[in-house]
Design a protein around this motif. Structure first.
Motif, PDB file in Angstrom:
ATOM      1  N   GLN A 104      11.895  -6.541  13.194  1.00  0.00           N
ATOM      2  CA  GLN A 104      10.701  -6.470  12.350  1.00  0.00           C
ATOM      3  C   GLN A 104      10.934  -5.609  11.116  1.00  0.00           C
ATOM      4  O   GLN A 104      11.623  -4.581  11.180  1.00  0.00           O
ATOM      5  CB  GLN A 104       9.527  -5.876  13.144  1.00  0.00           C
ATOM      6  N   TYR A 105      10.313  -6.018  10.038  1.00  0.00           N
ATOM      7  CA  TYR A 105      10.283  -5.173   8.842  1.00  0.00           C
ATOM      8  C   TYR A 105       9.002  -4.340   8.897  1.00  0.00           C
ATOM      9  O   TYR A 105       8.042  -4.555   8.160  1.00  0.00           O
ATOM     10  CB  TYR A 105      10.331  -6.015   7.563  1.00  0.00           C
ATOM     11  N   GLN A 106       8.971  -3.425   9.823  1.00  0.00           N
ATOM     12  CA  GLN A 106       7.874  -2.485   9.966  1.00  0.00           C
ATOM     13  C   GLN A 106       8.313  -1.387  10.929  1.00  0.00           C
ATOM     14  O   GLN A 106       9.337  -1.510  11.596  1.00  0.00           O
ATOM     15  CB  GLN A 106       6.613  -3.164  10.507  1.00  0.00           C
ATOM     16  N   THR A 107       7.557  -0.311  10.968  1.00  0.00           N
ATOM     17  CA  THR A 107       7.787   0.761  11.926  1.00  0.00           C
ATOM     18  C   THR A 107       6.610   0.790  12.899  1.00  0.00           C
ATOM     19  O   THR A 107       5.663   0.012  12.773  1.00  0.00           O
ATOM     20  CB  THR A 107       7.890   2.126  11.216  1.00  0.00           C
ATOM     21  N   TRP A 108       6.658   1.697  13.842  1.00  0.00           N
ATOM     22  CA  TRP A 108       5.540   1.847  14.780  1.00  0.00           C
ATOM     23  C   TRP A 108       4.324   2.472  14.101  1.00  0.00           C
ATOM     24  O   TRP A 108       3.213   2.411  14.637  1.00  0.00           O
ATOM     25  CB  TRP A 108       5.946   2.719  15.967  1.00  0.00           C
ATOM     26  N   PHE A 109       4.514   3.068  12.926  1.00  0.00           N
ATOM     27  CA  PHE A 109       3.405   3.788  12.291  1.00  0.00           C
ATOM     28  C   PHE A 109       3.053   3.233  10.918  1.00  0.00           C
ATOM     29  O   PHE A 109       2.164   3.759  10.250  1.00  0.00           O
ATOM     30  CB  PHE A 109       3.756   5.283  12.169  1.00  0.00           C
TER      31      PHE A 109
ATOM     32  N   THR B 182       7.528   0.600   2.266  1.00  0.00           N
ATOM     33  CA  THR B 182       8.962   0.691   1.980  1.00  0.00           C
ATOM     34  C   THR B 182       9.490   2.087   2.261  1.00  0.00           C
ATOM     35  O   THR B 182      10.600   2.255   2.799  1.00  0.00           O
ATOM     36  CB  THR B 182       9.227   0.299   0.515  1.00  0.00           C
ATOM     37  N   TRP B 183       8.718   3.112   1.896  1.00  0.00           N
ATOM     38  CA  TRP B 183       9.217   4.475   2.123  1.00  0.00           C
ATOM     39  C   TRP B 183       9.265   4.825   3.610  1.00  0.00           C
ATOM     40  O   TRP B 183      10.148   5.567   4.050  1.00  0.00           O
ATOM     41  CB  TRP B 183       8.389   5.503   1.344  1.00  0.00           C
ATOM     42  N   GLU B 184       8.354   4.269   4.400  1.00  0.00           N
ATOM     43  CA  GLU B 184       8.399   4.533   5.842  1.00  0.00           C
ATOM     44  C   GLU B 184       9.634   3.890   6.477  1.00  0.00           C
ATOM     45  O   GLU B 184      10.317   4.508   7.310  1.00  0.00           O
ATOM     46  CB  GLU B 184       7.127   4.002   6.502  1.00  0.00           C
ATOM     47  N   LEU B 185       9.924   2.676   6.085  1.00  0.00           N
ATOM     48  CA  LEU B 185      11.070   1.972   6.659  1.00  0.00           C
ATOM     49  C   LEU B 185      12.390   2.632   6.280  1.00  0.00           C
ATOM     50  O   LEU B 185      13.281   2.801   7.122  1.00  0.00           O
ATOM     51  CB  LEU B 185      11.065   0.511   6.208  1.00  0.00           C
ATOM     52  N   ASN B 186      12.528   3.017   5.016  1.00  0.00           N
ATOM     53  CA  ASN B 186      13.770   3.663   4.596  1.00  0.00           C
ATOM     54  C   ASN B 186      13.887   5.076   5.161  1.00  0.00           C
ATOM     55  O   ASN B 186      14.963   5.479   5.615  1.00  0.00           O
ATOM     56  CB  ASN B 186      13.858   3.691   3.069  1.00  0.00           C
ATOM     57  N   GLY B 187      12.804   5.800   5.141  1.00  0.00           N
ATOM     58  CA  GLY B 187      12.855   7.173   5.628  1.00  0.00           C
ATOM     59  C   GLY B 187      13.213   7.279   7.093  1.00  0.00           C
ATOM     60  O   GLY B 187      14.044   8.110   7.489  1.00  0.00           O
TER      61      GLY B 187
ATOM     62  N   GLN C 279      12.510   5.411  -3.762  1.00  0.00           N
ATOM     63  CA  GLN C 279      11.950   6.359  -4.726  1.00  0.00           C
ATOM     64  C   GLN C 279      10.652   5.849  -5.336  1.00  0.00           C
ATOM     65  O   GLN C 279       9.652   6.577  -5.405  1.00  0.00           O
ATOM     66  CB  GLN C 279      12.983   6.630  -5.817  1.00  0.00           C
ATOM     67  N   SER C 280      10.640   4.595  -5.774  1.00  0.00           N
ATOM     68  CA  SER C 280       9.445   4.067  -6.455  1.00  0.00           C
ATOM     69  C   SER C 280       8.255   3.920  -5.512  1.00  0.00           C
ATOM     70  O   SER C 280       7.105   3.993  -5.942  1.00  0.00           O
ATOM     71  CB  SER C 280       9.764   2.719  -7.096  1.00  0.00           C
TER      72      SER C 280
END
Length: 822
Positions: free
Chosen positions: A732-737, A741-746, A773-774
């Motif tokens: 999935q392209y998502q997190t549990w929270f 984009t910043w959540e996925l990369n972080g 960054q953006s």
């Protein structure tokens, strides 16, 4: 620039270039050791455990004063599904769904490449999935109703696990006391098999039969009810999944055709003993399946049916795993145990049936093969006998990229998965080689001179100012965030040491030793207890109350045996990020182990006194031996997949096992290596380095994606550049929270430590920086995730990264923020 801004500024400078140099160590031992609380008394002093046995045999509840918790209705192992097995029990294996819930509901399917399996009371079903992808997800699609082919037995019932190891699981059924059947499911095995003892076999499928052959003789369809046919080999072509399956019987079997409208074959002897095997030769025979590219028939993969026939005699019965660390390489070995079916059933076939017949065997009747068996030159000791025909195995892209012996590697594509193309190899052992990290505690070069003075000023701000929030000072918080706070403090200590600032290092060590001691001994308000049902260290949970600041803070549940995180239901399963249900233990305890490693490095006497307690958390997540009386073997790591699974035991999911943050998983193994080094325990260090190498290798293939040309995941998804949650059957392209984009990369970069140079691909980080960054605005800044942006920038532009970190608001690094480098 704020109390903990040092965390970002220093780390980004240490990560700023990729030049190779010696590890920088300006100071490594304290002048005046900080004080620390004594550990609880150890009730049983063990003999030294050898390299082949467990890391320790001390029992948490009997020897180390951990509360022995017995579950009552919440998350209990289902005894009927586990058979005769008892704690310690696995919690994260590829087959875990089989022992959660009822074990036979639609959600209880498991992935054991190349198939998805469903288990019922009287049979096992194989399903060949196909891949559907978009920018949002990649999924292994399967039809669990029609798209099945089954091996079962008349009157069988009550499936249960009768054996397991790190690469296989064996299921058993019985019909009374005399009739039994067993099936060993092995990761990477293109065959699935059923062994019968005094039973009546059944081969079935609800699909329409297009083609049926027994020993090369074509059967007129529909197969006449009651007609009898004997065979050693079988071919069956099924309509709905457009699949050609090859079957093998040892010894020859007589079957009778049934009436269900699909494939229905039943043995005429209800006391037959032998083995039936099935393997998929082609899943796009005519192009009628919706999964077929271009809706057209495709030839079977080059030489694949012939390979299946050639290797059908050699059946895998289980596997063992091993690892070996040298100066520059880490070798992980997957070793498969086999049995020669022609030796076991010599009347099975004639030379005309199969083109090659093994003449010797490496069979073993032993189950529970989790043990590591090291040797001087190989991670595993060699078998006494080698079959003349090696087993046939399927390989994923990460296997092909690392396999050391390519002699019997075949690059012909034999299947398509959501992780990339399957190829095959003929081998009883697969050795995977990965580069070892060239540094450990500190980055491989010193801090650039132009930044040293400013860093020292920032470090001085830490002395006496880094304070844990009140609830974490008493250990009332969850172990995940507690570990992150401890790890932040430990990271500052290492940076202070890098700068030669011994006084700051020592001041911070006093607090770090106090809080770390509290957590690893389980003496926190949110107490860590020993789960005697599964075998693991879990958090009791704290119903925190400080009366809105009007009373002394406390846990209203008062600790064990009142443990809200171990109760029944979804609320308990989500408390402490699911720690009580074994979610994310390697994330949680990895941070605490990182802190323990730093304390042990600079306070050797602390390391000696607390070693057994620190090893408890290592044993919980990375115990290497089946002889450990308290913990399962390598709880999280899937050696075939080369990465960990994070999801625990709350319920079975249709999409199987899952893991989100691969960088936090790798951080745990890095921490284990550091702890081993600090304690002078080479075995623990090697375990950590080996798991770190595996996790990072998988991260580079399946989480850190090349947007332009993907060699693993489909391009439609790979354009994101990063995976969010990887499941057995879904990415999935998502997190549990969230799904920003910043959540996925972080979540796939944190925490930044020296090991980040090893875990994170340099070109991948450069690729992701612009979007990271953006997208980082609003909550990303408020919760401290922006510090990760600054540190990622250091890989590409040092001065820009320094400017980014220097201009952050101090609130980005408050202990109360969600992130701030983890």
């Amino acid at each position: 620039i704020g109390a903990v801004v040092l965390m970002s500024v220093a780390v980004l400078i240490l990560l700023c270039t990729m030049a190779v140099g010696g590890e920088s160590t300006l100071s490594s031992s304290p002048e005046t050791p900080p004080s620390f609380p004594p550990p609880p008394p150890i009730k049983n002093i063990p003999d030294v455990v050898g390299n082949k046995g467990p890391l320790s045999v001390l029992r948490p509840e009997k020897d180390l004063d951990f509360f022995p918790y017995k579950r009552e209705g919440g998350g209990l192992p289902v005894k009927d599904l586990w058979g005769n097995h008892s704690a310690p029990l696995p919690t994260h294996e590829f087959y875990q769904n089989l022992v959660l819930g009822t074990g036979s509901d639609p959600e209880n399917v498991i992935k054991s490449l190349p198939y998805i399996f469903s288990v019922q009371s009287n049979m096992i079903s194989a399903i060949e999935p196909f891949v559907v992808s978009s920018a949002a997800q990649v999924q292994s699609i399967f039809d669990g109703v029609v798209g099945l082919i089954n091996l079962g037995g008349t009157g069988m019932r009550d499936q249960r696990i009768v054996g397991f190891d790190k690469m296989s699981v064996t299921l058993g059924w019985a019909n009374g006391h005399q009739s039994t059947m067993t099936s060993t499911l092995v990761q990477g095995d293109p065959f699935f098999s059923m062994k019968y003892d005094n039973a009546q076999p059944v081969i079935s499928s609800p699909q329409v039969v297009l083609h049926l052959k027994f020993d090369g003789e074509k059967v007129k369809l529909p197969c006449k009810q009651g007609s009898k046919h004997s065979f050693s080999t079988m071919e069956v072509e099924l309509l709905q999944h457009d699949a050609l399956w090859l079957g093998f019987a040892y010894p020859q079997i007589e079957v009778e055709c049934g009436t269900n409208g699909g494939l229905s074959l039943k043995g005429t002897d209800d006391n037959w003993s032998g083995v039936l095997r099935l393997a998929l030769a082609n899943n796009c025979t005519h192009g009628t399946g919706q999964h077929c590219p271009g809706k057209k028939g495709l030839p079977a993969p080059a030489g694949w049916p012939e390979k299946i026939r050639q290797h059908a005699n050699t059946m895998i019965t289980g596997g063992q795993v091993g690892h070996l660390v040298t100066n520059d390489q880490i070798t992980v070995e997957l070793a498969y145990e086999t049995v020669d079916l022609l030796q076991t059933y010599p009347q099975s076939a004639t030379p005309s049936v199969l083109s090659s017949s093994p003449s010797s065997s490496s069979s073993s009747s032993s189950r529970l093969r989790e043990t590591i068996r090291p040797a001087a030159t190989s991670p595993l000791s060699s078998s006494d006998s080698t079959p003349s025909t090696e087993p046939l195995l399927c390989m994923l892209p990460h296997h092909r990229a690392a396999v050391l012996d390519t002699t019997d590697l075949d690059n012909a594509v034999v299947g398509r998965t959501m992780l990339g193309q399957l190829t095959s190899i003929s081998a009883s052992k697969i050795a995977l080689g990965m580069a070892a990290p060239s540094f450990l505690w500190h980055p491989p070069r010193p801090i650039a001179n132009e930044f040293v003075d400013d860093l020292k000023k920032a470090v001085l701000m830490e002395k006496g100012t880094f304070k844990m929030p009140e609830n974490y000072q008493m250990g009332a918080g969850d172990p995940y965030n507690a570990g992150k706070l401890l790890a932040r403090m430990a990271r500052v200590i290492l940076i202070a040491d890098e700068l030669g600032m011994t006084d700051v290092r020592q001041a911070l060590l006093t607090d770090l030793a106090k809080y770390t001691s509290m957590w690893i001994t389980g003496k926190t308000a949110n107490q860590l207890v020993y789960d005697s049902n599964w075998g693991g260290i879990v958090s009791c949970g704290c119903m925190y109350d400080n009366c809105m600041g009007k009373c002394a803070p406390k846990c209203d549940n008062k600790g064990p045996p009142s443990c809200p995180s171990l109760a029944a239901g979804a609320f308990a399963a989500g408390m402490d990020f699911g720690n009580g249900y074994y979610n994310d233990h390697h994330f949680h305890y990895g941070y605490i182990l990182y802190a323990a490693a730093v304390v042990a490095k600079y306070i050797p006497e602390w390391g000696k006194e607390y070693e057994e307690f620190a090893l408890l958390l290592v044993r919980d997540v990375a115990n290497p031996s089946k002889d450990d009386p308290s913990f399962p073997v390598y709880r999280h790591m899937d050696f075939y997949m080369s990465h960990s699974w994070a999801g625990g035991i709350f319920q079975p999911f249709l999409n199987g096992r899952n893991q989100e943050s691969v960088s936090e998983a790798a951080n745990c193994w890095y921490a284990v290596a550091l702890l081993g080094d600090a304690l002078g325990n080479q075995r623990v260090k090697d375990i950590g380095l080996s798991l770190l190498a595996m996790e990072s290798h998988a991260a580079h293939h399946y989480w850190q994606l090349d947007r332009d040309v993907s060699h693993t995941l489909p391009n439609s998804f790979a354009t994101n550049g990063v995976s969010g949650i990887l499941w057995s059957n879904l990415i999935q392209y998502q997190t549990w929270f969230g799904s920003t984009t910043w959540e996925l990369n972080g979540i796939q970069m944190l925490p930044f430590t020296p090991a980040s140079e090893y875990i994170l691909g340099e070109e991948w980080v450069k690729q992701q920086i612009p979007d990271f960054q953006s997208s980082c605005t609003g909550q990303c800044i408020q919760d401290g995730w922006v510090s990760l942006v600054c540190m990622a920038m250091a890989v590409k532009d040092v001065k820009a990264a320094w400017h980014c970190a220097s201009n952050l608001d101090t609130s980005a690094f408050d202990p109360e923020t969600a992130e701030g480098n983890g």
